[in-house]
Write an enzyme that holds these catalytic residues in place. Structure first.
Site, mmCIF file in Angstrom:
data_model
loop_
_atom_site.group_PDB
_atom_site.id
_atom_site.type_symbol
_atom_site.label_atom_id
_atom_site.label_comp_id
_atom_site.label_asym_id
_atom_site.label_seq_id
_atom_site.Cartn_x
_atom_site.Cartn_y
_atom_site.Cartn_z
ATOM 1 N N MET A 200 31.531 43.830 80.071
ATOM 2 C CA MET A 200 30.831 44.188 81.515
ATOM 3 C C MET A 200 29.898 43.037 82.116
ATOM 4 S SD MET A 200 27.323 44.679 80.761
ATOM 5 C CE MET A 200 27.449 45.297 79.063
ATOM 6 N N PRO A 201 29.491 41.993 81.368
ATOM 7 C CA PRO A 201 28.889 40.966 82.001
ATOM 8 C C PRO A 201 29.747 40.151 82.869
ATOM 9 C CG PRO A 201 28.735 40.642 79.448
ATOM 10 C CD PRO A 201 29.643 41.939 79.921
ATOM 11 N N PHE A 202 29.362 39.754 83.884
ATOM 12 C CA PHE A 202 30.077 38.913 84.946
ATOM 13 C C PHE A 202 29.243 37.435 84.861
ATOM 14 C CE2 PHE A 202 30.131 37.263 89.348
ATOM 15 C CZ PHE A 202 31.639 36.905 89.482
ATOM 16 N N THR B 229 25.318 38.021 84.589
ATOM 17 C CA THR B 229 24.752 39.256 85.179
ATOM 18 C C THR B 229 25.302 40.414 84.310
ATOM 19 O OG1 THR B 229 24.660 38.600 87.217
ATOM 20 C CG2 THR B 229 24.738 40.670 87.115
#
Length: 131
Positions: free
Chosen positions: A1-3, A72
């Site tokens: 899920m990190p961008f 993010t």
């Protein structure tokens, strides 16, 4: 899920790939991100038509080897987990991509589950929580 967004002063696709692998491996090792959870934008700057600016803020003397990493992710990590992540990114960026640890600049921006859509115009984390 990190961008993840990585910017580096390089035109070498292999170096950008190495930096991307370093950040992804650090995310999996330091905070337990699943290995197939890899969303990255890797941007190389050639120094002629685009460049990266850097200073010596807080006594860190960076040079044109600077690598900017912006992550993010959903909130919930402790300061200790984030510190471990920063250390591991610097170690692996050096090992995989030749970046001097002093040149690895990392920011983390946190948000909530409703702030993510992985496609189809849906907020999958919200939908999964209500299912």
């Amino acid at each position: 899920m990190p961008f993840v967004r990585i910017d580096a002063l390089t035109t070498d696709p292999a170096r950008l790939d190495a930096l991307g692998r370093a950040v992804h491996d650090a995310l999996t090792q330091a905070i337990g991100i699943p290995s197939d959870d890899c969303f990255q934008v890797l941007t190389g700057h050639d120094g002629a038509s685009s460049t990266l600016r850097h200073g010596s803020y807080l006594g860190e003397h960076r040079d044109d080897g600077v690598v900017y990493v912006a992550i993010t992710m959903r909130s919930g990590r402790t300061p200790a987990q984030k510190q471990a992540l920063y250390r591991r990114i610097a170690e692996l960026a050096h090992e995989y991509g030749g970046a001097e640890p002093r040149n690895v600049f990392v920011t983390v921006t946190e948000n909530a589950s409703a702030d993510w859509s992985f496609g189809h115009g849906e907020a999958q984390y919200v939908t999964a929580a209500t299912a």
